[in-house]
Design an enzyme around this catalytic site. Structure first.
Site, PDB file in Angstrom:
ATOM      1  N   ASP A   1      43.422  17.607  95.330  1.00 16.67           N
ATOM      2  CA  ASP A   1      43.676  17.277  96.618  1.00 16.67           C
ATOM      3  C   ASP A   1      43.381  18.488  97.643  1.00 16.67           C
ATOM      4  OD1 ASP A   1      44.862  14.912  95.843  1.00 16.67           O
ATOM      5  OD2 ASP A   1      46.714  15.860  95.180  1.00 16.67           O
TER       6      ASP A   1
ATOM      7  N   ASP B   1      49.603  17.124  95.211  1.00 19.49           N
ATOM      8  CA  ASP B   1      49.839  18.134  94.085  1.00 19.49           C
ATOM      9  C   ASP B   1      48.859  18.837  93.222  1.00 19.49           C
ATOM     10  OD1 ASP B   1      49.600  15.801  92.810  1.00 19.49           O
ATOM     11  OD2 ASP B   1      51.319  15.526  92.360  1.00 19.49           O
TER      12      ASP B   1
ATOM     13  N   ASP C   1      49.917  10.799  98.639  1.00 20.04           N
ATOM     14  CA  ASP C   1      49.476  10.708  97.182  1.00 20.04           C
ATOM     15  C   ASP C   1      50.644   9.709  96.833  1.00 20.04           C
ATOM     16  OD1 ASP C   1      47.991  11.754  95.653  1.00 20.04           O
ATOM     17  OD2 ASP C   1      49.009  13.174  94.717  1.00 20.04           O
TER      18      ASP C   1
END
Length: 1020
Positions: free
Chosen positions: A718, A714, A374
């Site tokens: 996800d 996070d 990410d």
């Protein structure tokens, strides 16, 4: 999701007649969930919306209608993920993987004891003891592993905080606070700053409402919410608010269009809990190891069973031999060693900010070949920071370092004074109270991310912004809105007692349109074509860096027309907002974390591909990717090549571009083959503007290439990808509960660099497990060969069952575990990731080294000691051959040795047990050398050094334990171990030295001739 995709579709409500159907149904559901959100509520007009949900848009639902809908749809709550019962987890530890081998061993021991008890009057209890010990080892280790995992999962008990507790609804025209679980589709809901959104809402009216969608889309900027339909994609349009996101400021009213599992967030949570999780690489390795060891144990067992029948033993005796050989091959101590190795590594990783939820994930991280990371908060600091400014016709770099040690610029320019004043005054962000002792960059602020960045920048370079605001009190303000795209405030000037200054900031092109002049070196000059071009170039350059650019301007209001006390009217605008003076630009970015570029470089040299997957804008994503080295210097994307050669993109051969930025909307229309093509042909990839479902598609694509994939995330968005990946890594600070639930590992400091530490630890644990296993297996040969010679050559038994247990569960345990503390060899992060097909934990080469080479030398050392002791007592080797039946005959008390002395049964047994003790001691002596050579697989021990204190302690401990077992009074009765002459300890020394020299020479050849015959045959 409305009617079509929402109400009729309920993951919980689907049942199928038979098992096969259920599986198919489940797969179909998951495919359904992987698709993009299907919803048309954002396109409907307010009248159509009211008709669709049978609701009055001003008064809300009737109470009766709300009850009916609640009865039909069920409560507005997420179905908690299915959990594994504790007893199942415990049984997995007791009967999974390696434990099975020991259970089989224990059952065979009890079987052998049963056969002996049926045949003999006074059976020996050896097999009974062995069975009990094996069972005890499994149970103790199982409890230990279960405790370890239970401890980690305690940290995880969350999910409950996901749902907002209360919601403000309007029913029958009355406002009422109700439990959020009772909110139903069609309800009219009001949310204000600080609330969590109770369900998916279609906005019908709003006042300055902004929501934080970062947990869903990964965008760190708060998003404006208003009734207008602005985008085809429901995730991008402004008129939809999503369940469990936070409202940051303002107020809004909306109609509930989906609740519980049918919300966007609910679909993601269902998708995450429905995914099948594959087995970990280490679990497959241990399975492969068990097959190997079983083969190695059963083959000689069966061979000698047949041989003993040929040699004339009864079949019952042959069965006892068969069981004996198989059990002797089971490395009893290894299960405990593996568990302890993994636990130690998990503890070491926790100290380095990686919390591992299940022990096997430790090693998975080491075999990772692709990391999908990410951007926001993992690669970056997750706080907007001022990066550049443009004033006096120059771009200056601001200081973005975490400790403010970076670039500085001349702050004496009067233009900078003006720019910093506008940025400080035309700004609603403030520091939260009580943070005077915290460094400015780490302080918490109340306000929007961009304004907070400006506040911190001005505070650092010009001192207290609060004092600046006190000296220039605000008298009027127009807040930022999406129509006019600027924010304006009017202040009393401290430097002129009678007049006011108007300060404005906003979108640069909008600000420039209002300015005929520009401030340069403190002087106002006309904004001519040349200056406009300079502005345009600066704006393009900063925008191209992926930065968010704001323009600043001011106007000193004439005191004659606007004296102190003048009533400024912000609705009717009784003051000028045109003909202002342009001062400069400031641009912000969420800067990369300091340790990330180095970590990405380490990944590259370790052969790990780092892919960025983000919901952010492609330009920003590409800029950060270049900043941290995911796109390395000199590597171009298709767009870069087209721009350089000045040709359309369609003419560029995509294979020429090493790097590639893929937009989410393009990814949506790609087939799996096209995605595979991208993943195969580009080494450096950035996916931007991706949706949660696409992240999952990317992970599956990487796994199709045979990669072992680690994913960081996070947000709730996800969690499906975290669950599907071989190892999911959630963020400890910014991570949502759902993502932590789905992950295998949690980064306590949210830092990408900690992952690289984790990879190193994972590779190290794999190397060290190999070393531990090589060390432990080697002593199997000197334990089995005495038994084989006892059968074939009919000699007195050189080593008993009890002494074998003393080696496996006594002297070998601490040294084997001490190898878990061994430092990494120099090449650990220079190697390519482990290929799980070819590079096994235990391969044929390791078995051949442990059994065929080192083990044989150890066995020779043991037999040498055995023959020396018997010869000193009068039995020369020639006399021993074929003596077994007489030797073990209780009635024979006059057996003659080579010199004619007569021996009673009791005397003979004392000599035999002394031999067992000496054989045991000689195994300890040769295991010294084995432990030292197992420290490294390629380097010389002299290169590696003896820095491992635990290993030195292990050497001393095994020696002390062996001496204790030999010389402690009463051992003759308890374990049938007898004191040894000091000289007998030295019999095995030459063999120990031989092992050390042999292996050092082998490793020297390995290093001199990499890839040569010796490496192919002996490098494990």
């Amino acid at each position: 999701m409305g009617r079509g995709a929402g109400r009729e579709y309920s993951p919980a409500a689907t049942t199928a007649e038979n098992g096969g159907g259920k599986k198919k149904q489940k797969e179909k559901e998951l495919d359904e969930l992987k698709k993009e959100v299907a919803m048309d509520d954002h396109k409907l007009s307010l009248d159509e919306l009211g008709r669709k949900y049978q609701v009055d848009l001003s008064k809300g639902l009737t109470n009766q209608r709300a009850q009916d809908v609640l009865a039909r749809d069920g409560p507005n709550a997420l179905t908690p993920p299915p959990t594994t019962p504790e007893w199942v987890k415990f049984c997995r530890q007791l009967f999974g993987g390696f434990s099975i081998l020991l259970w089989i061993g224990a059952i065979l021991c009890f079987l052998a004891y049963g056969i002996q008890a049926a045949m003999e009057d006074e059976p020996s209890n050896d097999n009974l003891y062995l069975g009990v010990v094996l069972a005890a080892v499994v149970i103790v280790t199982g409890c230990f592993s279960y405790y370890q995992e239970a401890k980690s999962s305690k940290i995880m008990d969350s999910f409950k905080n996901m749902v907002p507790q209360q919601a403000l609804v309007i029913r029958e025209g009355e406002k009422m606070q109700i439990n959020a679980e009772e909110v139903v589709v069609g309800d009219l809901v009001e949310v204000k700053g600080g609330d969590r959104v109770p369900a998916d809402l279609r906005i019908i009216s709003s006042h300055g409402c902004k929501v934080d969608n970062s947990s869903l889309t990964g965008e760190s900027e708060p998003q404006t919410r208003s009734p207008e339909f602005t985008h085809e994609n429901p995730l991008e349009t402004r008129n939809i608010c999503f369940f469990s996101t936070n409202c940051v400021e303002g107020t809004a009213r909306g109609i509930v269009i989906a609740t519980g599992d049918r919300t966007v967030m609910g679909r993601i949570a269902t998708l995450a809990s429905g995914l099948e999780v594959g087995r970990t690489p280490i679990a497959m390795e241990i399975e492969h190891f068990i097959q190997l060891i079983t083969g190695v144990a059963v083959f000689p067992g069966v061979s000698f069973f047949v041989l003993s029948l040929i040699l004339g033993y009864s079949w019952l005796e042959a069965v006892i031999f068969l069981i004996g050989i198989i059990v002797a091959n089971v490395p009893e101590g290894l299960l405990a060693t593996v568990t302890v190795c993994l636990t130690l590594t998990a503890k070491r990783m926790a100290r380095k900010n990686c919390l591992v939820k299940n022990l096997e994930a430790v090693e998975t991280l080491g075999s990772t070949s692709t990391i999908c990371s990410d951007k926001t908060g993992t690669l970056t600091q997750n706080r907007m920071t001022v990066a550049h400014m443009w004033f006096d016709n120059q771009i200056r770099e601001a200081d973005t370092t975490e400790d403010q040690s970076g670039a500085t610029f001349d702050k004496r320019s009067p233009t900078w004074t003006a720019l910093s004043r506008i940025a400080g005054l035309c700004n609603r962000a403030v520091f939260k109270a009580g943070q005077e002792n915290i460094s400015v960059s780490k302080r918490d602020t109340a306000g929007d991310a961009s304004e907070s960045a400006l506040l911190k920048c001005i505070e650092l370079s010009c001192g207290s912004v609060r004092k600046m605001r006190d000296r220039n009190p605000k008298v009027a303000e127009i807040p930022f809105n999406s129509t006019n795209k600027y924010q304006l405030s009017i202040h009393e000037r401290e430097d002129s007692p009678q007049s006011h200054v108007l300060v404005m900031k906003g979108a640069p092109e909008r600000i420039l349109d209002r300015c005929p002049t520009i401030l340069v070196q403190g002087k106002e000059i006309p904004l001519d074509k040349e200056m406009q071009d300079a502005f345009q170039n600066a704006y393009m350059e900063l925008g191209g860096l992926g930065e968010r650019v704001l323009g600043f301007c001011q106007l000193n209001l004439p005191s004659g027309k606007f004296p102190r006390g003048f009533k400024f009217d912000t609705d009717e605008l009784n003051f000028p907002t045109e003909k202002l003076c342009f001062v400069g630009l400031m641009s912000m970015i969420d800067p990369p974390r300091a340790a990330v570029p180095d970590a990405v470089g380490k990944c590259r040299s370790a052969g790990i591909k780092v892919i960025m997957v983000t919901g952010d804008h492609p330009i920003t994503a590409k800029a950060i990717a270049k900043g941290v080295g995911i796109i390395s210097e000199g590597n171009e994307t298709v767009e870069d090549i087209a721009a350089r050669l000045n040709i359309p993109m369609s003419q560029v051969n995509p294979r020429e571009a090493k790097a590639c930025v893929v937009h989410g909307s393009d990814l949506k229309d790609m087939t799996s083959e096209q995605l595979d093509e991208i993943l195969k042909n580009h080494t450096e990839i950035v996916f931007a503007r991706t949706s949660p479902q696409q992240k999952l598609v990317i992970v599956e694509g990487c796994q199709r290439q045979g990669a072992i994939v680690a994913v960081t995330g996070d947000g709730v968005n996800d969690s499906p990808a975290l669950k599907k990946a071989d190892i999911g890594i959630a963020m400890g600070i910014s991570g949502s509960d759902v993502s932590k639930q789905a992950a295998d590992m949690i980064l306590l400091d949210d830092n990408f660099a900690s992952i690289v530490t984790g990879v190193e630890e994972g590779r190290l644990v794999f190397d060290n497990l190999k070393k531990s296993i090589a060390y432990t297996l080697t002593s199997n040969i000197p334990e089995i060969t005495p038994f084989l010679l006892f059968i074939i050559a009919n000699i007195p038994l050189p080593l008993g069952t009890v002494t074998i247990l003393c080696i496996d569960l006594g002297t070998d345990m601490v040294p084997a575990i001490s190898l878990a503390y061994e430092a990494a060899e120099s090449d650990i992060m220079k190697r390519q990731p482990r290929n799980s097909q070819t590079d096994k934990l235990v391969n044929e080469r390791l078995i051949s080294m442990a059994y065929g080479q080192i083990g044989m030398i150890q066995a020779l050392g043991g037999f040498f000691t055995y023959f020396v002791i018997l010869a000193e007592n009068g039995f020369l080797p020639s006399r021993l051959l074929g003596i077994r039946l007489d030797w073990d005959d209780r009635t024979m008390n006059d057996l003659e040795d080579s010199y004619g002395q007569e021996w009673t049964y009791e005397q003979r047994k004392v000599v035999e047990f002394t031999c067992h003790t000496a054989f045991f001691a000689s195994i300890v002596v040769v295991q010294w050398a084995d432990l030292i050579i197992c420290k490294t697989r390629r380097n010389s021990v002299f290169q590696q050094g003896m820095k491992n204190k635990i290993l030195i302690f292990g050497l001393l401990e095994e020696t002390a334990l062996a001496a204790f077992l030999s010389y402690c009074p009463g051992m003759g009765v308890a374990l049938r171990m007898y004191p040894l002459k000091v000289t007998w300890w030295f019999c095995a020394f030459p063999y120990s030295l031989l092992i050390f020299i042999y292996d050092e020479v082998r490793k020297l050849i390995l290093r001199r001739y990499p890839g040569g015959w010796v490496e192919k045959e002996t490098y494990y």
